[in-house]
Design an enzyme around this catalytic site. Structure first.
Site, PDB file in Angstrom:
ATOM      1  N   HIS A   1       0.818  -1.209   0.000  1.00 37.10           N
ATOM      2  CA  HIS A   1       0.000   0.000   0.000  1.00 37.10           C
ATOM      3  C   HIS A   1       0.858   1.267   0.000  1.00 37.10           C
ATOM      4  O   HIS A   1       0.431   2.311  -0.495  1.00 37.10           O
ATOM      5  CB  HIS A   1      -0.941   0.002   1.201  1.00 37.10           C
ATOM      6  CG  HIS A   1      -2.149  -0.861   0.994  1.00 37.10           C
ATOM      7  ND1 HIS A   1      -3.433  -0.396   1.122  1.00 37.10           N
ATOM      8  CD2 HIS A   1      -2.260  -2.171   0.642  1.00 37.10           C
ATOM      9  CE1 HIS A   1      -4.290  -1.379   0.869  1.00 37.10           C
ATOM     10  NE2 HIS A   1      -3.600  -2.471   0.577  1.00 37.10           N
ATOM     11  N   ASP A   2       2.057   1.180   0.555  1.00 36.91           N
ATOM     12  CA  ASP A   2       2.956   2.332   0.517  1.00 36.91           C
ATOM     13  C   ASP A   2       3.542   2.513  -0.876  1.00 36.91           C
ATOM     14  O   ASP A   2       3.473   3.594  -1.462  1.00 36.91           O
ATOM     15  CB  ASP A   2       4.082   2.157   1.534  1.00 36.91           C
ATOM     16  CG  ASP A   2       5.026   3.347   1.554  1.00 36.91           C
ATOM     17  OD1 ASP A   2       4.530   4.496   1.471  1.00 36.91           O
ATOM     18  OD2 ASP A   2       6.246   3.151   1.649  1.00 36.91           O
TER      19      ASP A   2
ATOM     20  N   THR B   1      -5.457 -25.466   6.635  1.00 35.38           N
ATOM     21  CA  THR B   1      -5.176 -25.559   8.062  1.00 35.38           C
ATOM     22  C   THR B   1      -3.672 -25.505   8.314  1.00 35.38           C
ATOM     23  O   THR B   1      -2.886 -26.113   7.591  1.00 35.38           O
ATOM     24  CB  THR B   1      -5.747 -26.870   8.639  1.00 35.38           C
ATOM     25  OG1 THR B   1      -7.157 -26.911   8.355  1.00 35.38           O
ATOM     26  CG2 THR B   1      -5.534 -26.943  10.143  1.00 35.38           C
TER      27      THR B   1
ATOM     28  N   GLY C   1       5.250   5.933  -4.539  1.00 33.89           N
ATOM     29  CA  GLY C   1       6.478   5.165  -4.418  1.00 33.89           C
ATOM     30  C   GLY C   1       6.752   4.743  -2.985  1.00 33.89           C
ATOM     31  O   GLY C   1       6.001   5.071  -2.060  1.00 33.89           O
TER      32      GLY C   1
ATOM     33  N   GLU D   1      -3.297   9.204   3.449  1.00 32.94           N
ATOM     34  CA  GLU D   1      -3.586   7.913   2.826  1.00 32.94           C
ATOM     35  C   GLU D   1      -4.303   6.956   3.771  1.00 32.94           C
ATOM     36  O   GLU D   1      -5.140   6.154   3.337  1.00 32.94           O
ATOM     37  CB  GLU D   1      -2.290   7.281   2.315  1.00 32.94           C
ATOM     38  CG  GLU D   1      -1.662   8.020   1.152  1.00 32.94           C
ATOM     39  CD  GLU D   1      -0.300   7.470   0.775  1.00 32.94           C
ATOM     40  OE1 GLU D   1      -0.061   6.259   1.003  1.00 32.94           O
ATOM     41  OE2 GLU D   1       0.533   8.242   0.265  1.00 32.94           O
TER      42      GLU D   1
ATOM     43  N   ASP E   1      -6.357 -17.886   2.678  1.00 35.66           N
ATOM     44  CA  ASP E   1      -5.895 -19.252   2.495  1.00 35.66           C
ATOM     45  C   ASP E   1      -6.600 -20.126   3.525  1.00 35.66           C
ATOM     46  O   ASP E   1      -6.414 -19.962   4.732  1.00 35.66           O
ATOM     47  CB  ASP E   1      -4.374 -19.318   2.680  1.00 35.66           C
ATOM     48  CG  ASP E   1      -3.822 -20.735   2.581  1.00 35.66           C
ATOM     49  OD1 ASP E   1      -4.591 -21.644   2.226  1.00 35.66           O
ATOM     50  OD2 ASP E   1      -2.628 -20.916   2.865  1.00 35.66           O
TER      51      ASP E   1
ATOM     52  N   SER F   1      -1.652 -23.190   7.749  1.00 34.66           N
ATOM     53  CA  SER F   1      -0.890 -22.430   6.759  1.00 34.66           C
ATOM     54  C   SER F   1      -1.222 -20.951   6.790  1.00 34.66           C
ATOM     55  O   SER F   1      -0.680 -20.174   6.017  1.00 34.66           O
ATOM     56  CB  SER F   1      -1.180 -22.981   5.351  1.00 34.66           C
ATOM     57  OG  SER F   1      -0.403 -22.314   4.389  1.00 34.66           O
TER      58      SER F   1
END
Length: 309
Positions: free
Chosen positions: A66-67, A230, A72, A85, A227, A232
């Site tokens: 997001h940055d 399990t 940039g 932001e 995800d 993970s």
């Protein structure tokens, strides 16, 4: 794989500042902080944070994305205040901001006024990825912090969760990225494309689970894992790709990645080869962290990540 991460960023050569790698280099802070190793200081703080809250890993990776996609990689997402932001709807619920500030405070104690908040984030994300099972990679440092942060720029540059695959590919291309380069979100449980029905591509078992977690008209802002594998949820691995091939993607864009002809082959390759994903993730983060950096006399070194000096 982790909740809310981007993957496999490539092709950022034209986004560098001042030449192929600008004034960034590995070990930029060596000999600038006395006998203190600031990268180790950051690693130790991140380790403590992950122990207390495993979401720290995905938070730091997502904040990095997001940055870098807005103005940039110069820390503008970290600035507090009206109209920054952080106040953009696309950044609602974005975690990790306080974590970066806490890490910066620890760095300031051993090396005041030297290490930028932007580099704290980049180094911290590397530490988090390594601690979550990713391969260790060298980070380039020497960035300086920006002094401008605008809500409208964040809203215009962060891919929205409603964006179809072709448009997402176009947006990433404008940043110097290609179709390897995105995993974005889309709500699709109850009113998929205004049909008043769920998305039929969700497996029935996952649909039942998600509707239980996120009941219709709920006033609670619940969370679930992208995800569904399990054990993970807080790891850097390729399980996410296996799940979307099995129609267990939480968001519409997940299933689009697995079904769209432009990206299906990439998903299959990543699902089949855990080493392919692990080998690509670290270098991809390095490439992303070169977007629009400030170096030399540009920007500043913030004393506090939430405000300009």
């Amino acid at each position: 794989m982790l909740l809310l991460v981007l993957i496999t960023l490539v092709g950022l050569g034209h986004c560098h500042a001042h030449g192929p790698h600008g004034q960034l280099k590995v070990g930029f802070y060596n000999d600038k902080c006395g006998g203190n190793n600031v990268e180790k200081v950051i690693y130790d703080v991140v380790k403590q944070k992950i122990t207390a809250d495993p979401d720290t890993v995905s938070d730091l990776v997502r904040v990095s994305f997001h940055d870098c996609f807005v103005r940039g990689c110069e820390g503008s997402i970290l600035l507090n205040g009206k109209g920054t932001e952080q106040t953009a709807p696309i950044n609602k619920g974005l975690g990790g901001i306080k974590t970066v500030s806490d890490i910066k405070e620890a760095v300031e104690k051993v090396c005041p006024g030297v290490v930028s908040c932007t580099d704290v984030l980049v180094i911290g994300a590397r530490a988090a990825i390594s601690l979550a099972g990713g391969k260790w990679y060298e980070v380039e440092t020497g960035r300086r912090d920006g002094v401008v942060s605008r809500k409208d720029e964040a809203q215009a540059n962060i891919p929205p969760p409603t964006m179809p695959v072709p448009q997402a590919i176009e947006l990433f291309a404008r940043k110097g990225l290609n179709k390897h380069d995105f995993v974005v979100l889309l709500e699709r449980l109850y009113n998929f494309r205004n049909t008043n029905k769920p998305d039929r591509s969700i497996s029935p078992s996952l649909l039942q689970l998600l509707q239980k977690t996120c009941p219709l008209n709920s006033k609670t802002d619940n969370e679930t894992f992208l995800d569904q594998t399990t054990n993970s949820h807080f790891k850097i691995d390729n399980a996410y790709y296996k799940q979307i091939l099995a129609h267990n993607g939480v968001m519409e864009i997940d299933q689009n990645l697995a079904s769209n002809p432009s990206t299906r082959g990439l998903v299959i390759g990543l699902a089949k080869s855990p080493n392919q994903f692990l080998d690509q993730f670290g270098p991809a983060m390095v490439k992303m962290a070169r977007i629009g950096v400030l170096t030399g006399n540009q920007g500043e070194i913030r004393k506090s990540c939430g405000s300009v000096n």
